[in-house]
Design an enzyme around this catalytic site. Structure first.
Site, short mmCIF file in Angstrom:
data_model
loop_
_atom_site.label_atom_id
_atom_site.label_comp_id
_atom_site.label_asym_id
_atom_site.label_seq_id
_atom_site.Cartn_x
_atom_site.Cartn_y
_atom_site.Cartn_z
CG ASN A 1 14.37 14.08 -31.45
OD1 ASN A 1 13.55 13.17 -31.29
ND2 ASN A 1 14.55 15.03 -30.55
CD GLU B 1 36.62 -1.53 -30.53
OE1 GLU B 1 36.85 -0.31 -30.64
OE2 GLU B 1 36.17 -2.04 -29.48
CG ASP C 1 32.96 -2.10 -27.38
OD1 ASP C 1 33.35 -1.23 -28.18
OD2 ASP C 1 33.15 -2.04 -26.15
CG ASP D 1 14.11 9.25 -31.46
OD1 ASP D 1 14.09 9.18 -32.71
OD2 ASP D 1 13.40 10.05 -30.83
N GLY E 1 18.96 13.73 -28.17
CA GLY E 1 17.57 13.40 -28.51
C GLY E 1 17.38 12.52 -29.73
CG ASN F 1 12.02 9.18 -27.25
OD1 ASN F 1 12.64 10.17 -27.64
ND2 ASN F 1 11.91 8.09 -27.99
CG ASP F 2 13.79 14.72 -27.13
OD1 ASP F 2 13.88 13.69 -27.82
OD2 ASP F 2 13.61 15.86 -27.62
#
Length: 620
Positions: free
Chosen positions: A142, A364, A335, A170, A168, A147-148
């Protein structure tokens, strides 16, 4: 994404998400995607999605040298227009004034054309010389507590004691640790999706996007992401972006206010994919099974995009090109590759390579069996008349071999023989060096737990990963012996201790790690930095000798250098007679252990430690 994890979430939180019958959000004043574009692209056509109340009732016009409006496309929802533009080679950067008029009112939208970048340090591609480090951004570090929690978003809870809420981590936290990663030997960083996931619950993983053009505000901003890429490049590290073609989150404006009924695969009632990739290659498969595999939803809150729809195809393709150009990223990990429309993915792969020839792409392919995995890769004859243009895959076949092989006794096909036999099938791939080899990731149990916290087995597996063919990838925290099983998956997505100011220990530093953690870290760091500087591992040929008596020997070699790798699965030291390996050892009289620096001048036999691995540079 792991289907087991999604099923658990449904049970825990309930099926709160109706299929597509949701209240529509009020349309914004006007949204245009892509947000801007470039001159000088390889393909001149561009399709703009325009979203605004009753926009379909308005005529569109503009006057800009070198740019033509080819066609205005209306769909069933009057809040959308799809504009087909041609941006000719003569067009210059500037602002196109798009005029929308219905005879009563006029609205101008300024659409920017930029010049395509000519910088040489962008879109470099990732290859077998690289060492990838996979990070789940919310759980790594974090760097900006401001910006949490972001007001106005659907999920505002921050709870590090919960497996499913945001913690949190980032982009700034990752940027702050780039020197740690570079020192460790990392040359490429792969982030789980960092784009906006404005979902009510469990959105931390990033695989239910609600805005494909926006970094999630709880992770940072678009500009911070561009800065992250630039800072990586300045350190000689590359960046891989994680893409999801198959589905988006049901809080996206594209779901809340669908352009058309066929923008997504709709069913009379909710239909989950059967996840049976074999139906796509099974000569005896029932049509309904194939349909459910490809068109079923991944989960209640992940609507399945209809890639037969031309607007869907262009929207996804242009979004991905946009991110490459705007950020200069070096590769894509795709993905849930097997669930996509394969013809579309072939078209998509060709388009990416046309624009960015050096771009690396790997999909994937969470499947069982080399044939199933190779089926999805390019330039093979496993599907007649079809080429995927997918250079490489996440090599789950090597993963399965490592998962089982070091936890069972040596046998004809068991133990280290699993690795040998998996590699014997490499003839199915156009280039197996494009495959990404890994011990674990965000969807499977951490390898240290898989081997029952046996550090010797972890070292052996890591040694193999770093010296075999392909591109090695390490999941964050494996270097400090993080543990966890996927029951549920969030247990393998724990925070990296020391990534938060309030953490009581900081395992980014030697002082914060235990003796055993430092042993693992130091071993991996030394191996990674040695690998980085040895081209013989990157591009050398591989020759393997079938394992005998619990010992597996293989070589990587060029005209200038030969490296010998020995893996010993026995619980005792083995004095290995080397006469059998004369084909690769002839002419060499010494061997230097790359981890200890010790030189052996008698190669008739080599002592290999119990449950251990040694890597030696041969000398004359």
């Amino acid at each position: 994404m792991n289907r087991k994890y999604l099923l658990i979430i449904c049970i825990v939180f309930g099926s709160l998400f109706p299929v597509l019958a949701q209240k529509k959000k009020a349309a914004p004043s006007m949204r245009v995607d892509p947000a801007f574009w470039w001159t000088g692209m390889a393909v001149e056509e561009l399709q703009l999605l325009v979203y605004a109340p009753q926009i379909a009732s308005k005529a569109v016009s503009f006057n800009y040298p070198g740019v033509r409006l080819l066609k205005t496309n209306k769909v069933t929802n009057p809040n959308y227009l799809f504009l087909d533009l041609v941006i000719e080679k003569t067009a210059k950067p500037g602002t196109i004034e798009l005029l929308f008029s219905d005879g009563k009112s006029k609205q101008i939208y300024n659409y920017e054309l930029k010049a395509k970048s000519t910088a040489t340090n962008r879109v470099q591609g990732v290859n077998s010389s690289d060492f990838i480090y996979l990070i789940l951004p919310d759980r790594f570090a974090n760097g900006d507590s401001g910006n949490d929690v972001v007001k106005g978003m659907n999920e505002t809870a921050l709870n590090r004691d919960s497996l499913f809420f945001r913690h949190g981590g980032d982009l700034q936290g990752i940027i702050n640790k780039l020197d740690y990663l570079k020192d460790f030997g990392v040359t490429a960083i792969w982030l789980n999706p960092e784009i906006e996931n404005d979902q009510p619950k469990t959105s931390f993983h990033g695989y239910a996007a609600t805005d494909l053009y926006k970094v999630d505000p709880r992770l940072g901003t678009n500009q911070l992401y561009y800065d992250f890429v630039n800072k990586c490049h300045a350190r000689g590290m590359k960046v891989i972006k994680d893409l999801v073609h198959n589905h988006i989150g049901n809080e996206s404006f594209l779901v809340k206010d669908k352009p058309s009924a066929d923008f997504f695969h709709e069913w009379p009632k909710f239909q989950r994919s059967n996840y049976k990739d074999g139906t796509l290659m099974d000569p005896y498969a029932a049509s309904v099974d194939k349909k459910i595999m490809s068109n079923g939803w991944f989960d209640y809150h992940m609507p399945d995009l209809n890639q037969d729809n031309s607007y869907v195809r262009k929207y996804l393709t242009q979004n991905h090109l946009w991110w490459i150009e705007v950020a200069g990223i070096d590769g894509f990990r795709l993905d849930t590759y097997a669930y996509n429309d394969l013809e579309f993915m072939s078209e998509w792969g060709q388009r990416m390579k046309l624009e960015y020839p050096k771009l690396t792409i790997f999909g994937e392919t969470w499947v069982h069996g080399v044939t199933n995995q190779a089926f999805f890769t390019q330039n093979n004859d496993l599907k007649k008349g079809y080429n995927s243009y997918l250079p490489g895959a996440t090599d789950f076949q090597i993963y399965w071999a490592l998962e089982k092989g070091l936890n069972e006794n040596f046998g004809w096909t068991e133990g280290l023989n699993r690795l040998y036999h998996t590699l014997t099938s490499d003839f199915m791939y156009d280039d197996p060096n494009q495959n990404v080899v890994f011990l674990d990731n965000h969807d499977v149990a951490r390898y240290y737990s898989v081997v029952k916290e046996d550090i010797d087995k972890l070292k052996m597996a890591f040694t193999f990963m770093m010296t075999t063919r392909g591109i090695p990838s390490l999941y964050y925290g494996s270097e400090i012996l993080m543990t966890g099983f996927t029951n549920p998956d969030a247990l393998v997505r724990a925070d990296f201790p020391g990534g938060w100011a309030s953490d009581k220990v900081n395992k980014f530093t030697p002082a914060g790690r235990t003796t055993k953690e430092n042993e693992a870290f130091d071993y991996m760091r030394k191996m990674a930095n040695w690998r980085r500087d040895n081209q013989v591992i990157h591009t050398g040929k591989l020759m393997q000798f079938y394992p005998e008596n619990g010992v597996y020997v293989y070589f990587k070699y060029t005209n200038d250098k030969t490296v010998m790798v020995i893996l010993n699965q026995n619980k005792n030291v083995v004095n290995l007679e080397t006469a059998r390996f004369e084909e690769r050892m002839s002419g060499f009289s010494s061997a230097k252990n790359i981890m200890t620096g010790d030189v052996d001048n008698s190669l008739a036999s080599i002592a290999v430690p119990a449950m251990g691995a040694i890597v030696m540079e041969l000398g004359k």
